[in-house]
Design a protein around this motif. Structure first.
Motif, short mmCIF file in Angstrom:
data_model
loop_
_atom_site.label_atom_id
_atom_site.label_comp_id
_atom_site.label_asym_id
_atom_site.label_seq_id
_atom_site.Cartn_x
_atom_site.Cartn_y
_atom_site.Cartn_z
N VAL A 23 41.18 45.45 52.66
CA VAL A 23 41.03 44.65 53.37
C VAL A 23 41.32 43.37 52.68
CG1 VAL A 23 40.16 45.77 55.03
CG2 VAL A 23 38.73 44.80 53.94
N GLU A 24 40.52 42.79 51.55
CA GLU A 24 40.48 41.39 51.21
C GLU A 24 41.71 40.85 50.71
OE1 GLU A 24 37.58 41.87 48.14
OE2 GLU A 24 35.88 41.94 49.44
N GLY A 25 42.37 40.86 50.19
CA GLY A 25 43.61 40.78 49.83
C GLY A 25 43.36 39.84 48.72
N ASN A 26 44.52 39.31 47.65
CA ASN A 26 44.29 37.79 46.89
C ASN A 26 43.26 39.24 45.45
OD1 ASN A 26 45.52 36.36 46.22
ND2 ASN A 26 44.54 34.58 47.20
N ASN A 27 43.36 40.04 45.41
CA ASN A 27 42.45 40.53 44.44
C ASN A 27 43.59 41.03 43.00
OD1 ASN A 27 40.28 41.46 44.35
ND2 ASN A 27 40.53 42.68 45.93
N ARG A 28 42.97 40.14 42.33
CA ARG A 28 43.93 39.99 40.91
C ARG A 28 43.27 40.44 39.99
NH1 ARG A 28 47.21 35.94 41.88
NH2 ARG A 28 46.96 34.89 44.19
N ASN A 29 41.90 40.57 40.06
CA ASN A 29 41.57 41.04 38.14
C ASN A 29 40.79 42.53 38.28
OD1 ASN A 29 40.35 40.24 35.84
ND2 ASN A 29 37.97 39.60 36.62
N ASN A 30 41.74 43.66 39.37
CA ASN A 30 40.67 45.23 39.49
C ASN A 30 42.08 45.60 38.57
OD1 ASN A 30 42.16 45.89 41.57
ND2 ASN A 30 40.81 45.52 42.31
N ASP A 31 41.98 47.36 38.31
CA ASP A 31 43.04 47.70 37.89
C ASP A 31 43.78 48.64 38.71
OD1 ASP A 31 41.12 49.04 38.96
OD2 ASP A 31 41.04 50.83 38.01
N ILE A 78 31.79 46.37 48.16
CA ILE A 78 31.97 45.53 46.91
C ILE A 78 32.62 45.25 45.95
CG2 ILE A 78 30.20 43.61 45.77
CD1 ILE A 78 29.47 43.96 48.67
N GLU A 79 33.57 44.30 45.81
CA GLU A 79 34.70 44.69 44.93
C GLU A 79 34.08 43.87 43.36
OE1 GLU A 79 37.59 45.15 44.92
OE2 GLU A 79 37.65 45.00 42.85
N TRP A 80 33.86 44.40 42.98
CA TRP A 80 33.26 44.95 41.65
C TRP A 80 33.66 43.79 40.39
CZ3 TRP A 80 32.14 49.31 37.23
CH2 TRP A 80 31.84 48.77 36.01
N SER A 81 34.86 43.62 40.57
CA SER A 81 35.65 43.15 39.40
C SER A 81 35.49 41.40 39.86
CB SER A 81 37.37 43.55 39.58
OG SER A 81 37.79 42.95 40.88
N ARG A 82 35.03 41.38 41.37
CA ARG A 82 35.45 39.51 41.65
C ARG A 82 33.96 39.26 41.05
NH1 ARG A 82 39.18 38.22 45.08
NH2 ARG A 82 39.85 39.24 47.42
N ILE A 83 32.85 40.08 41.48
CA ILE A 83 30.85 39.98 40.69
C ILE A 83 31.00 39.39 39.18
CG2 ILE A 83 28.73 40.81 40.94
CD1 ILE A 83 29.74 40.07 43.60
N GLN A 84 31.70 40.41 38.74
CA GLN A 84 31.91 40.23 37.58
C GLN A 84 32.93 40.05 36.98
OE1 GLN A 84 29.69 43.28 35.88
NE2 GLN A 84 29.17 42.64 33.59
N THR A 115 28.93 50.15 50.17
CA THR A 115 29.27 50.43 48.88
C THR A 115 29.68 50.01 47.84
OG1 THR A 115 30.48 51.53 50.67
CG2 THR A 115 31.23 52.34 48.15
N LEU A 116 29.04 50.14 46.59
CA LEU A 116 28.96 49.29 45.70
C LEU A 116 30.39 49.84 44.76
CD1 LEU A 116 24.88 49.47 43.91
CD2 LEU A 116 26.92 48.05 45.44
N HIS A 117 31.30 51.04 44.59
CA HIS A 117 32.31 51.05 44.20
C HIS A 117 33.39 51.92 45.09
CE1 HIS A 117 35.35 53.34 40.90
NE2 HIS A 117 35.33 52.27 40.54
N HIS A 118 34.74 51.84 45.12
CA HIS A 118 35.26 51.80 46.46
C HIS A 118 36.84 52.38 45.64
CE1 HIS A 118 36.60 53.12 50.63
NE2 HIS A 118 37.28 53.81 50.23
N PHE A 119 36.80 53.28 44.49
CA PHE A 119 38.01 53.46 43.91
C PHE A 119 38.59 52.33 43.08
CE2 PHE A 119 39.62 56.16 47.22
CZ PHE A 119 38.75 57.39 47.01
N THR A 120 37.76 51.22 42.96
CA THR A 120 38.56 50.07 42.10
C THR A 120 37.81 49.32 41.35
OG1 THR A 120 38.02 48.31 43.58
CG2 THR A 120 40.18 48.64 43.64
N SER A 121 37.86 49.38 39.48
CA SER A 121 37.50 48.54 38.83
C SER A 121 37.54 47.98 37.89
CB SER A 121 36.87 49.31 37.68
OG SER A 121 36.50 51.02 38.25
N PRO A 122 36.44 46.73 37.71
CA PRO A 122 37.02 45.37 36.27
C PRO A 122 38.10 45.89 35.29
CG PRO A 122 34.61 45.15 37.10
CD PRO A 122 35.52 46.74 37.57
N LEU A 123 39.11 44.85 35.44
CA LEU A 123 39.74 44.95 34.28
C LEU A 123 39.59 45.34 33.16
CD1 LEU A 123 43.25 43.25 34.93
CD2 LEU A 123 43.21 44.87 34.72
#
Ligand code: BGC
Length: 442
Positions: A23-31, A78-84, A115-123
């Motif tokens: 839902v967030e959009g504009n994600n650039r830093n995850n797998d 929460i989008e881990w790739s944004r936090i870290q 939820t702390l991890h919903h399928f996406t991980s930081p690059l």
């Protein structure tokens, strides 16, 4: 005609569920962002893009919609790739975004379920070997410590990892999620690391917040033999069901992860679940196919007379839901329905699906089974992973070009149920007459 109301217990939790990347959009830093760039990975070459615009603030209006329709909770991730964004940096602005989001929920009297991890991980996690690398357990633990410290003021109900079974199966057996492998030993390694990462996160959350309720959202797909007279179909259904549905929850009970011919001892997993989260979508039938080497000698099928969703992805099987809840109850803990829903852009099947599934939840609570809440997937149309935008699960529709929202008719029935805290015959008769005879048999 019968008239009456099936009531839910006072304080029952009614909500919807979403996840960050969807839902967030504009994600650039995850797998997933990289995966979506690769030709052939996503149906029709779709990308998450702006998604439902939550990162640019549209969460506010969407959560207002949830409140106006009588919901009292919302599940998000929460989008881990944004936090870290890198292994050695934390993005305080991103943390502040989630603080505001949860504060916004508090103001709206929506209980957050995070939820702390919903399928996406930081690059960077992917670059260091992703979930196959045992070090991921420590990385995930550090991220958990950071984000739970920041958000514990607002939330005490947590999912560490969404659908670990779908994660290893889709990414490492089917190859339709990143990293796109078809490698069973790798899938098992990943499964072990998921259990370990969950266990570490469980302990950290409890250390930071002793009254927290911590669990997983398990994808439960009930599976029975297609031909009940054929032993192969019966064995197959049992084996697949054990590997897919039971291996994780069993590991958290016994400290042993068993998946077909793989097994590992993970003693630290014992007792790391305070409640059982069920994501239920459908029930299928196992059919043994000796020549189907690619599909591991079987196919999971629906029946000819099943009512199927728009893309044939989901069959309307409320009794499977009842079975899934009954099965989860043997783990002896409270149950949350962390996801349940159907893809249906025209909203022709959703009203029936919704009320017939909620009716099964009512049957369960009526037996005093400890079901505490129901989260419909989803509040709004969102990016459906390898199926892109071809599937629409939202109570509200989304035009991805204009970001306009469109209230689907199903909202009326969900609103009526949430506000009544029950299913009344009058509302079913008025809004979903096709389900009347099923829910209120004469
Ligand atoms: C996932 C969601 C997904 C839904 C519908 C679930 O397995 O947790 O992220 O959108 O299924 O496909």
């Amino acid at each position: 005609m019968l008239s009456g109301t099936y009531h839910f217990p006072r304080g029952f939790i009614w909500g919807t569920a979403t996840s960050s990347h969807q839902v967030e959009g504009n994600n650039r830093n995850n797998d997933w962002t990289v995966w979506e760039e690769q030709p052939g990975r996503i149906l029709n070459g779709d990308k998450a893009g702006q998604a439902s615009g939550w990162w640019s603030g549209r969460w506010k209006d969407d959560l207002d919609r949830a409140v106006e329709t009588g919901q009292n909770a919302h599940r998000l991730s929460i989008e881990w790739s944004r936090i870290q964004p890198t292994p050695d940096s934390w993005d305080e602005d991103a943390i502040e975004f989630y603080r505001q989001l949860l504060r916004g929920m508090q103001e709206r009297k929506l209980m957050p379920y995070v939820t702390l991890h919903h399928f996406t991980s930081p690059l960077w996690v992917t670059e260091f070997g992703g979930w196959e690398n045992p070090e991921v357990v420590e990385w995930f633990a550090a991220y958990t410590r950071k984000i739970v410290t920041a958000l514990k003021e607002y939330c005490s109900l947590w999912v560490t990892i969404n659908e670990p079974n779908v994660y290893w199966y889709s990414g490492y057996v089917l190859g339709v999620f990143p990293p796109g492998k078809q490698d069973i030993p790798a899938a098992f390694k990943v499964a072990v690391n998921l259990v370990k990462a969950h266990s570490a996160a469980y302990r950290i959350i409890h250390e930071l917040q002793p009254n927290a309720q911590v669990g997983l959202a398990h994808n439960v797909q009930t599976i029975t033999a297609d031909r009940s007279w054929l032993p192969f179909d019966n064995w197959g259904a049992k084996i697949v069901s054990q590997a897919f549905n039971a291996s994780f929850p069993d590991a958290l009970r016994t400290g042993k992860l068993n998946m077909i011919n793989h097994s590992a001892r993970i003693p630290e997993a014992i007792g790391t679940q305070d409640y059982f989260g069920i994501n239920y979508y459908t029930h299928s039938h196992f059919r043994f196919q000796p020549l189907n080497t690619k599909g591991l000698f079987h196919e999971l099928q629906f029946r000819k007379d099943d009512l199927l969703s728009e893309n044939g992805f989901i069959a309307n099987k409320p009794l499977g839901f009842y079975r899934a809840i009954k099965w989860a109850c043997q783990y002896g803990m409270p149950v949350y329905i962390s996801e349940n829903g159907v893809e249906d852009s025209k909203d022709t099947m959703r009203p029936r699906y919704l009320v017939e599934h909620i009716h099964q939840v009512w049957r369960a609570v009526n037996y005093n089974w400890p079901v505490k809440g129901y989260f419909h997937w989803s509040l709004i149309d969102n990016f459906e992973w390898e199926r892109g935008w071809s599937q629409r699960f939202g109570l509200w529709g989304l035009d991805i070009n204009t970001q306009a929202r469109q209230r689907r008719p199903s909202v009326d029935i969900y609103q009526a149920i949430c506000q009544e805290n029950g299913i009344a015959s009058e509302m079913i008769q008025r809004l979903v007459p096709d389900s009347y005879a099923t829910i209120f048999p004469q």
